[in-house]
Design an enzyme around this catalytic site. Structure first.
Site, PDB file in Angstrom:
ATOM      1  N   SER A  86      12.563  -6.275   4.284  1.00 14.78           N
ATOM      2  CA  SER A  86      12.221  -7.409   5.148  1.00 14.78           C
ATOM      3  C   SER A  86      13.465  -8.152   5.616  1.00 14.78           C
ATOM      4  O   SER A  86      14.515  -8.118   4.972  1.00 14.78           O
ATOM      5  CB  SER A  86      11.331  -8.392   4.402  1.00 14.78           C
ATOM      6  OG  SER A  86      10.124  -7.778   4.027  1.00 14.78           O
TER       7      SER A  86
HETATM    8  N1  SAH Z   1      10.204  -5.650  -1.382  1.00 19.53           N
HETATM    9  C1  SAH Z   1      10.811  -4.569  -0.638  1.00 19.53           C
HETATM   10  C2  SAH Z   1      10.068  -4.327   0.657  1.00 19.53           C
HETATM   11  C3  SAH Z   1       9.808  -2.893   0.871  1.00 19.53           C
HETATM   12  S1  SAH Z   1       8.587  -2.500   2.098  1.00 19.53           S
HETATM   13  C4  SAH Z   1      12.274  -4.818  -0.416  1.00 19.53           C
HETATM   14  O1  SAH Z   1      12.772  -5.915  -0.756  1.00 19.53           O
HETATM   15  O2  SAH Z   1      12.968  -3.939   0.072  1.00 19.53           O
HETATM   16  C5  SAH Z   1       7.113  -2.391   1.115  1.00 19.53           C
HETATM   17  C6  SAH Z   1       7.102  -1.359   0.016  1.00 19.53           C
HETATM   18  O3  SAH Z   1       5.774  -1.338  -0.505  1.00 19.53           O
HETATM   19  C7  SAH Z   1       7.421   0.054   0.454  1.00 19.53           C
HETATM   20  O4  SAH Z   1       8.498   0.549  -0.301  1.00 19.53           O
HETATM   21  C8  SAH Z   1       6.124   0.834   0.147  1.00 19.53           C
HETATM   22  O5  SAH Z   1       6.357   2.145  -0.282  1.00 19.53           O
HETATM   23  C9  SAH Z   1       5.508  -0.017  -0.952  1.00 19.53           C
HETATM   24  N2  SAH Z   1       4.072   0.129  -1.139  1.00 19.53           N
HETATM   25  C10 SAH Z   1       3.097   0.318  -0.203  1.00 19.53           C
HETATM   26  N3  SAH Z   1       1.890   0.409  -0.774  1.00 19.53           N
HETATM   27  C11 SAH Z   1       2.083   0.268  -2.125  1.00 19.53           C
HETATM   28  C12 SAH Z   1       1.215   0.279  -3.249  1.00 19.53           C
HETATM   29  N4  SAH Z   1      -0.096   0.480  -3.145  1.00 19.53           N
HETATM   30  N5  SAH Z   1       1.761   0.090  -4.479  1.00 19.53           N
HETATM   31  C13 SAH Z   1       3.100  -0.092  -4.635  1.00 19.53           C
HETATM   32  N6  SAH Z   1       3.964  -0.095  -3.601  1.00 19.53           N
HETATM   33  C14 SAH Z   1       3.464   0.079  -2.356  1.00 19.53           C
END
Ligand code: SAH
Length: 235
Positions: A86
């Protein structure tokens, strides 16, 4: 005769300065300082612990090499596997709204790059983070370990179920957009706790929702329209 002064200067220039610039928490500090002032404080984030954490966490060490130069720009960045880290402001805002504090335990769903986990880990005692894409979870674990974070605990799997063994949590931060708030996450939120979660489908406007649990009841309110990668489910 060898010019000692010139040699000393050369030594400082080619060896010591880059070494100094690379070590300690000062790496790209000026860029982080500018990011906090112009992107985060300028948009109204005031929570002191959040601002301190945003000044400290080395975002450039948690993004892939090809986007490292843009690590402190005012935008999300690709981190591979179709996922994104993000925008710094969104990370700061989501951190501020759950009011993290020392002594607390926080659950994050969607480890991704590990950046949001690191920001939380600078403030609270323990961070539990769940990621569904295994290679992302592995990379984040390695990178956060290299940066010396010892209070972040990793799990690979579907974050829909939360991480019950360590709950309930003072705060829950969900970083992928769900169509509805997963009931297990509500159940793992402490009385008095706060959860922030983007809600909505990939094709609709999503809302960042703040959930508060008080007297056993949950109250939700929309904070702002956002755009997150979808919350995926494992079979
Ligand atoms: N907090 C992260 C944002 C990554 S984007 C950062 O600081 O970089 C969101 C993430 O959520 C992705 O890596 C995706 O693979 C993960 N995601 C999506 N659905 C999910 C689920 N059901 N359980 C765990 N992770 C999930």
């Amino acid at each position: 005769m060898v010019n000692i002064t010139a040699m000393k200067q050369l030594y400082l220039l080619v060896f010591l300065f880059p070494l100094l610039a690379m070590t300690g928490g000062s790496e790209r500090q000026a860029e982080r300082e500018r990011m906090v002032r112009t992107q985060i404080e300028a948009r109204g984030v005031t929570h002191a612990a959040t601002l301190r954490a945003m000044r400290r966490v080395m975002r450039h060490r948690l993004v892939p090499p090809d986007v490292r130069a843009q690590a402190y720009s005012d935008s999300p960045l690709p981190i591979g596997y179709g996922q994104t880290i993000s925008q710094p402001y969104i990370v700061a805002y989501m951190t501020e709204v759950v009011r993290p504090a020392k002594g607390q335990k926080v659950l994050e769903i969607g480890t991704g790059s590990g950046y949001q986990a690191a920001v939380l880990a600078e403030i609270v005692d323990e961070v539990y983070t769940v990621e569904i894409v295994r290679p992302l979870a592995q990379r984040a674990r390695r990178d956060l370990n290299d940066l010396g974070y010892e209070n972040i605990h990793f799990r690979t799997g579907d974050g829909y179920h939360g991480w019950e063994a360590h709950g309930p949590y003072d705060a829950i931060v969900v970083t992928a957009a769900a169509e509805y708030i997963p009931p297990p996450l509500l159940a793992q939120l402490k009385e008095g706790g706060r959860m922030v979660i983007p809600v909505g489908s990939q094709f609709m406007t999503q809302q960042l929702v703040l959930v508060e649990k008080r007297d056993g009841r949950t109250r939700s309110r929309n904070l702002m329209p956002v755009r997150f990668v979808p919350f995926t489910r494992s079979e």
